[in-house]
Design a protein around this motif. Structure first.
Motif, mmCIF file in Angstrom:
data_model
loop_
_atom_site.group_PDB
_atom_site.id
_atom_site.type_symbol
_atom_site.label_atom_id
_atom_site.label_comp_id
_atom_site.label_asym_id
_atom_site.label_seq_id
_atom_site.Cartn_x
_atom_site.Cartn_y
_atom_site.Cartn_z
ATOM 1 N N MET A 1 -6.306 -5.898 -2.680
ATOM 2 C CA MET A 1 -7.394 -5.230 -3.386
ATOM 3 C C MET A 1 -7.226 -3.714 -3.309
ATOM 4 N N ALA A 2 -6.820 -3.220 -2.150
ATOM 5 C CA ALA A 2 -6.575 -1.786 -1.999
ATOM 6 C C ALA A 2 -5.495 -1.318 -2.963
ATOM 7 N N GLN A 3 -4.461 -2.148 -3.180
ATOM 8 C CA GLN A 3 -3.397 -1.787 -4.120
ATOM 9 C C GLN A 3 -3.926 -1.648 -5.550
ATOM 10 N N LYS A 4 -4.964 -2.399 -5.889
ATOM 11 C CA LYS A 4 -5.546 -2.307 -7.227
ATOM 12 C C LYS A 4 -6.495 -1.113 -7.358
ATOM 13 N N LEU A 5 -7.045 -0.666 -6.229
ATOM 14 C CA LEU A 5 -8.063 0.390 -6.269
ATOM 15 C C LEU A 5 -7.501 1.784 -6.035
ATOM 16 N N ALA A 6 -6.258 1.877 -5.563
ATOM 17 C CA ALA A 6 -5.690 3.190 -5.232
ATOM 18 C C ALA A 6 -4.215 3.237 -5.588
ATOM 19 N N ASP A 7 -3.682 4.455 -5.609
ATOM 20 C CA ASP A 7 -2.255 4.637 -5.881
ATOM 21 C C ASP A 7 -1.412 4.539 -4.614
ATOM 22 N N TYR A 8 -2.048 4.828 -3.457
ATOM 23 C CA TYR A 8 -1.350 4.734 -2.173
ATOM 24 C C TYR A 8 -2.235 3.999 -1.175
ATOM 25 N N VAL A 9 -1.659 3.014 -0.511
ATOM 26 C CA VAL A 9 -2.362 2.246 0.514
ATOM 27 C C VAL A 9 -1.649 2.469 1.842
ATOM 28 N N VAL A 10 -2.358 3.044 2.804
ATOM 29 C CA VAL A 10 -1.794 3.265 4.137
ATOM 30 C C VAL A 10 -2.333 2.183 5.054
ATOM 31 N N THR A 11 -1.456 1.340 5.557
ATOM 32 C CA THR A 11 -1.876 0.233 6.406
ATOM 33 C C THR A 11 -1.056 0.231 7.682
ATOM 34 N N GLU A 12 -1.590 -0.410 8.721
ATOM 35 C CA GLU A 12 -0.881 -0.453 9.995
ATOM 36 C C GLU A 12 -0.677 -1.893 10.429
ATOM 37 N N ALA A 13 0.329 -2.088 11.256
ATOM 38 C CA ALA A 13 0.600 -3.396 11.856
ATOM 39 C C ALA A 13 0.650 -3.209 13.365
ATOM 40 N N GLY A 14 0.076 -4.135 14.094
ATOM 41 C CA GLY A 14 -0.164 -3.954 15.519
ATOM 42 C C GLY A 14 1.074 -3.749 16.372
ATOM 43 N N PHE A 15 0.903 -2.957 17.428
ATOM 44 C CA PHE A 15 1.935 -2.672 18.426
ATOM 45 C C PHE A 15 3.191 -2.077 17.770
ATOM 46 N N GLY A 16 4.368 -2.323 18.356
ATOM 47 C CA GLY A 16 5.587 -1.671 17.891
ATOM 48 C C GLY A 16 6.230 -2.380 16.707
ATOM 49 N N ALA A 17 7.332 -1.802 16.245
ATOM 50 C CA ALA A 17 8.046 -2.387 15.103
ATOM 51 C C ALA A 17 8.630 -3.746 15.445
ATOM 52 N N ASP A 18 8.790 -4.042 16.743
ATOM 53 C CA ASP A 18 9.321 -5.340 17.145
ATOM 54 C C ASP A 18 8.294 -6.450 16.984
ATOM 55 N N LEU A 19 7.024 -6.106 16.854
ATOM 56 C CA LEU A 19 5.978 -7.117 16.703
ATOM 57 C C LEU A 19 5.293 -6.993 15.338
ATOM 58 N N GLY A 20 4.280 -6.123 15.220
ATOM 59 C CA GLY A 20 3.519 -6.061 13.983
ATOM 60 C C GLY A 20 4.345 -5.792 12.741
ATOM 61 N N ALA A 21 5.251 -4.814 12.813
ATOM 62 C CA ALA A 21 6.037 -4.482 11.612
ATOM 63 C C ALA A 21 6.965 -5.626 11.227
ATOM 64 N N GLU A 22 7.617 -6.222 12.212
ATOM 65 C CA GLU A 22 8.514 -7.354 11.918
ATOM 66 C C GLU A 22 7.738 -8.482 11.250
ATOM 67 N N LYS A 23 6.524 -8.740 11.730
ATOM 68 C CA LYS A 23 5.718 -9.823 11.172
ATOM 69 C C LYS A 23 5.153 -9.444 9.807
ATOM 70 N N PHE A 24 4.785 -8.178 9.622
ATOM 71 C CA PHE A 24 4.362 -7.710 8.303
ATOM 72 C C PHE A 24 5.484 -7.947 7.293
ATOM 73 N N LEU A 25 6.695 -7.598 7.676
ATOM 74 C CA LEU A 25 7.820 -7.635 6.750
ATOM 75 C C LEU A 25 8.365 -9.044 6.533
ATOM 76 N N HIS A 26 8.210 -9.922 7.518
ATOM 77 C CA HIS A 26 8.737 -11.280 7.386
ATOM 78 C C HIS A 26 7.686 -12.300 6.965
ATOM 79 N N ILE A 27 6.426 -12.062 7.291
ATOM 80 C CA ILE A 27 5.382 -13.052 7.013
ATOM 81 C C ILE A 27 4.451 -12.569 5.900
ATOM 82 N N LYS A 28 3.757 -11.462 6.140
ATOM 83 C CA LYS A 28 2.771 -10.990 5.162
ATOM 84 C C LYS A 28 3.423 -10.546 3.854
ATOM 85 N N SER A 29 4.485 -9.756 3.935
ATOM 86 C CA SER A 29 5.145 -9.275 2.712
ATOM 87 C C SER A 29 5.696 -10.431 1.891
#
Length: 562
Positions: free
Chosen positions: A293-321
């Motif tokens: 929804m944020a992607q539809k309402l704005a041109d830039y969406v700044v979001t965070e994923a928990g803890f370090g890149a070994d946890l939240g970012a890896e899961k954002f990129l492998h699961i959510k994305s």
């Protein structure tokens, strides 16, 4: 940034900020009158119909904020997330911040609050950190309603032939309560139910939370709920929510909570704060519906994923994305000199003193997280979240290291200066989005065998030598293949403090092995959870919990929430 003697606390800053009425924030996003529902003066629920109205509008660009491995010294990832959103707005960009809702467990336990800090906060922070709009209560209720339906089914004849010894669904509460990890229910005779062992998860570690956050609409939510495996029958076959026939009732309990929450930052940048799975146990990202929804309402969406890149970012990129078809445009890797010195072997109580050697030793941790983001093919910028104890020599050492490696870097002062302190970071993020090639791709294919998927995560993301599996974990892998679950992504439950599964191994450990002791199938969420080390799904409170500092004054204002 640390609070100086003459500076206000986060809570004091929040309480002295003059908020805009939520109507003004909704109107700034172009929302129609019937597309938002006020929860008081400064919070609102957003209608899912927004997605239909804006279905043909191009998606805004997603910027993911992650960090090095966290330490007790603090990294300020949420603060940088908010500050970057405010900085983009100052540059004339239409930006939205998309974050998770804080859990009462860490709020009452260690953190004391999780809405950013200083002049880069989402507000009203006291309400967001406590009951907010009741989303977590609804998720907890749905979780426990399901547990009640299971025990009721046993009591009334057990037509599905559920094996009471193999019920895997636990009850939940959004608090750190170690006494509830292992309990016995159904005591008191035939009228009170069937006695059996049970336990509680913290709500943010439950599959109910993960399902809630990964569903794309109400129909998808109901389908995911139906797929949740709650037990195994006498033939050791899975029993699901769909078999119990209660997915409709659970969806009904969640329908209002499923609407994203609209709030604002200190500088009135719109923020969607919705959902909140833990990143060391679950997938650690805010809800898919809020991000989309944020992607539809704005041109830039700044979001965070928990803890370090070994946890939240890896899961954002492998699961959510992968699930939501989100292609991040750039990643911000947050680092602090304090945390890097701890990774370099310095004690927490010594961090106020300059120590170039410890800083240099700790840079290996930052470098590993950079390599991880590079492995995904994504442009990035390192954000140095400045603290008042950082010396000029330490700052120069870190910037020189980044320059030598060719890493884009920005000294960020968003705690003290709000969006103004993140202008340089925002400009550099925009630069890499516009000028660097994005080759984003997952590190594994979901059709690969389960052991190969987790080995790729462990070797590429953690820097591990190998992965070992307990006898139970090996047997589960065979069972999952028989059930057709082997094509799902992997969600590793691992300590956040180390790249390894041993929280004592800071920095960048070498030649270590990750041990998977057990698997938890989260079929409704759509991933397999690998339990490593001693990670628990129900944390305990520390000896001196943050709750001891909390109170309410005679005017009803919160005290001690950070």
């Amino acid at each position: 940034m640390a609070v100086m003697a003459n500076q206000m606390t986060d809570l004091e800053i929040a309480q002295q900020t003059k908020l805009k009425r939520i109507r003004d924030i909704a109107e700034s996003l172009g929302l129609q009158e019937d597309e938002w529902e006020p929860y008081g003066h400064y919070k609102a629920k957003l209608s899912l119909n927004i997605m239909n109205r804006l279905s043909t509008k191009p998606d805004g660009k997603v910027i993911l904020v992650t960090s090095i491995n966290p330490t007790p010294a603090g990294e300020g990832k949420s603060t940088v997330t908010v500050g970057l959103g405010q900085a983009l707005q100052r540059l004339g960009k239409k930006a939205i911040v998309a974050m998770r809702e804080p859990s009462l467990g860490p709020t009452m336990g260690i953190k004391g609050g999780a809405t950013g800090g200083g002049y880069s906060q989402v507000l009203p922070m006291d309400e967001i950190n406590l009951h907010f709009t009741g989303d977590f209560h609804a998720i907890t209720t749905a979780n426990n309603a399901l547990a009640a339906f299971i025990d009721n089914h046993l009591h009334h004849g057990n037509g599905l032939r559920i094996d009471p010894r193999r019920i895997v669904w636990k009850r939940a509460v959004d608090l750190n309560d170690r006494a509830l990890r292992h309990v016995v229910v159904g005591l008191g005779g035939p009228a009170q139910g069937v006695p059996r062992e049970d336990g509680f998860d913290i709500t943010v570690a439950s599959e109910m939370m993960a399902v809630f956050c990964l569903a794309t609409d109400l129909h998808d939510l109901k389908q995911r709920l139906a797929r949740i495996v709650v037990a195994y029958n006498m033939d050791k076959q899975p029993v699901t929510v769909g078999d119990l026939g209660v997915e409709g009732a659970l969806t009904l309990l969640l329908k209002d909570a499923f609407k994203p929450n609209l709030v604002q930052t200190v500088e009135h940048t719109p923020a969607l704060v919705h959902g909140g799975p833990f990143a060391n146990i679950a997938h650690g990202c805010n809800s898919v519906i809020a991000t989309k929804m944020a992607q539809k309402l704005a041109d830039y969406v700044v979001t965070e994923a928990g803890f370090g890149a070994d946890l939240g970012a890896e899961k954002f990129l492998h699961i959510k994305s992968r699930l939501a078809h989100i292609r991040p445009e750039a990643v911000v890797i947050v680092a602090t000199i304090r945390a890097l010195k701890m990774h370099g072997g310095m004690a927490k109580d010594e961090l106020h003193t300059e120590n170039i050697a410890a800083l240099q030793a700790g840079l290996a941790n930052l470098q590993k997280h950079v390599e991880t983001i590079q492995a995904f093919g994504l442009p990035f910028v390192i954000a140095i979240n400045r603290f008042v104890t950082d010396t000029d020599r330490e700052i120069k050492t870190l910037i020189d290291f980044c320059d030598m490696q060719g890493y884009p870097v920005s000294l960020t002062e968003v705690w003290e200066k709000g969006g103004e302190g993140g202008i340089d970071l925002a400009e550099k993020v925009l630069h890499v989005i516009e000028n660097e090639t994005n080759h984003f791709a997952p590190l594994y294919d979901v059709n690969e065998p389960i052991p190969e998927k987790i080995r790729k995560i462990a070797r590429i993301v953690y820097g591990a030598k190998d992965v070992e599996f307990s006898a139970k974990a090996q047997q589960q892998i065979k069972q999952f293949a028989e059930f057709g679950w082997d094509k799902l992504p992997i969600c590793v439950a691992k300590t956040q403090y180390s790249l390894s599964d041993d929280p004592a191994k800071l920095g960048r450990p070498k030649d270590f092995t990750i041990t998977v002791r057990e698997w938890k199938p989260a079929i409704g969420a759509g991933f397999l959870v690998a339990l490593t080390g001693d990670v628990m799904t129900m944390p305990g409170l520390p000896k001196q919990p943050a709750a001891l500092r909390m109170d309410v004054d005679e005017n009803g204002n919160a005290v001690g929430l950070f």
